[in-house]
Design a protein around this motif. Structure first.
Motif, PDB file in Angstrom:
ATOM      1  N   ASP A  70       0.822  -1.211   0.000  1.00 32.08           N
ATOM      2  CA  ASP A  70       0.000   0.000   0.000  1.00 32.08           C
ATOM      3  C   ASP A  70       0.856   1.260   0.000  1.00 32.08           C
ATOM      4  N   TYR A  71       1.950   1.229   0.738  1.00 33.57           N
ATOM      5  CA  TYR A  71       2.844   2.380   0.802  1.00 33.57           C
ATOM      6  C   TYR A  71       3.397   2.706  -0.582  1.00 33.57           C
ATOM      7  N   PHE A  72       3.947   1.692  -1.267  1.00 30.58           N
ATOM      8  CA  PHE A  72       4.518   1.942  -2.584  1.00 30.58           C
ATOM      9  C   PHE A  72       3.440   2.225  -3.629  1.00 30.58           C
ATOM     10  N   GLY A  73       2.235   1.701  -3.422  1.00 31.66           N
ATOM     11  CA  GLY A  73       1.130   2.046  -4.308  1.00 31.66           C
ATOM     12  C   GLY A  73       0.816   3.528  -4.251  1.00 31.66           C
ATOM     13  N   VAL A  74       0.800   4.086  -3.032  1.00 34.93           N
ATOM     14  CA  VAL A  74       0.542   5.521  -2.871  1.00 34.93           C
ATOM     15  C   VAL A  74       1.703   6.337  -3.451  1.00 34.93           C
ATOM     16  N   PHE A 103       3.754   5.466  -5.932  1.00 33.78           N
ATOM     17  CA  PHE A 103       3.674   5.412  -7.394  1.00 33.78           C
ATOM     18  C   PHE A 103       2.564   6.322  -7.916  1.00 33.78           C
ATOM     19  N   GLN A 104       1.447   6.359  -7.219  1.00 35.17           N
ATOM     20  CA  GLN A 104       0.338   7.205  -7.669  1.00 35.17           C
ATOM     21  C   GLN A 104       0.615   8.679  -7.442  1.00 35.17           C
ATOM     22  N   GLY A 105       1.493   9.010  -6.499  1.00 30.40           N
ATOM     23  CA  GLY A 105       1.774  10.405  -6.191  1.00 30.40           C
ATOM     24  C   GLY A 105       2.836  11.046  -7.063  1.00 30.40           C
ATOM     25  N   VAL A 131       3.105  18.006 -11.779  1.00 31.01           N
ATOM     26  CA  VAL A 131       2.073  18.900 -12.309  1.00 31.01           C
ATOM     27  C   VAL A 131       2.425  20.359 -12.061  1.00 31.01           C
ATOM     28  N   GLY A 132       2.836  20.706 -10.862  1.00 36.82           N
ATOM     29  CA  GLY A 132       3.122  22.095 -10.514  1.00 36.82           C
ATOM     30  C   GLY A 132       4.227  22.722 -11.360  1.00 36.82           C
ATOM     31  N   TYR A 185       3.062   6.329 -15.644  1.00 34.83           N
ATOM     32  CA  TYR A 185       2.825   5.976 -14.237  1.00 34.83           C
ATOM     33  C   TYR A 185       1.480   5.314 -13.997  1.00 34.83           C
ATOM     34  N   ARG A 186       0.762   4.999 -15.029  1.00 36.51           N
ATOM     35  CA  ARG A 186      -0.534   4.353 -14.855  1.00 36.51           C
ATOM     36  C   ARG A 186      -0.359   2.937 -14.332  1.00 36.51           C
ATOM     37  N   PRO A 187      -1.176   2.493 -13.388  1.00 37.24           N
ATOM     38  CA  PRO A 187      -0.986   1.153 -12.821  1.00 37.24           C
ATOM     39  C   PRO A 187      -1.283   0.028 -13.813  1.00 37.24           C
TER      40      PRO A 187
END
Length: 199
Positions: free
Chosen positions: A51-55, A57-59, A65-66, A90-92
């Motif tokens: 779950d940690y690495f999933g977040v 990768f999604q972040g 973006v900025g 970066y799409r899962p």
């Protein structure tokens, strides 16, 4: 937002949340092989870290973006194309349609494409090799049981590296274009200041 509201009006408010969950909900938790790299990392990680690495990768795309929005605020077509390529990388769960759509969006910026270098052309020409080998390795590993996950991982890695090279070259070419336009504008202003037009 426009497409999300259009989807909501087409499927209804009750089905909208089910559709959204089916498309985006658990895709980052998937471990089935695809063109993304995340399935391999999920297979290799201990379950308590997934779950940690999933977040993480999604972040990663949201971190980009900025700075890109600030740099290319005057070029919305560059932003759309760059964000699309970054989201594809970066799409899962990646499919070829994602890359095709992102590369088609980059055609909205022909002046940036003209400034891209040879590495992006080589990457574009070679991107089909890992895709074809991925299909073969998928068959060998999951159907015949003659391969292993590492074969597929290296094809996914090559595919994503090629997309990353194309994205980096596109952003760099867009920055060069913006810099050339700013220099030209500064030279024009300087020339007008030293040689005012006679009325």
């Amino acid at each position: 937002l426009f497409f999300q509201s259009l989807t909501r009006s087409l499927v209804g408010s009750k089905m909208y949340w089910k559709t959204l969950g089916a498309i985006y909900g658990e895709t980052w938790l998937t471990s089935s092989p695809n063109l993304s790299l995340q399935w391999y990392f999920r297979m290799q990680l201990f379950s308590r870290f997934r779950d940690y690495f999933g977040v993480i990768f999604q972040g990663i795309p949201f971190v980009l973006v900025g700075p890109l929005s600030i740099r290319f605020a005057r070029y919305p077509e560059v932003l759309i194309a760059a964000f699309s390529i970054i989201w594809t990388i970066y799409r899962p769960v990646q499919v070829l349609y994602d890359a095709n759509f992102a590369l088609c969006l980059s055609m909205l910026c022909p002046r940036s494409l003209a400034r891209m270098g040879v590495p992006s052309f080589i990457s574009l020409c070679c991107i089909m090799v890992p895709v074809i080998l991925n299909v073969v390795d998928h068959w060998m590993w999951l159907e015949v049981n003659n391969g292993n996950a590492n074969y597929m991982f290296f094809q996914c890695l090559a595919y994503n590296v090629f997309l990353g090279i194309i994205c980096a070259q596109f952003v760099s070419a867009s920055m060069q274009r913006d810099k050339a336009l700013r220099i030209k504008l500064d030279e024009t202003k300087e020339e007008e200041r030293h040689h005012p037009k006679m009325e």
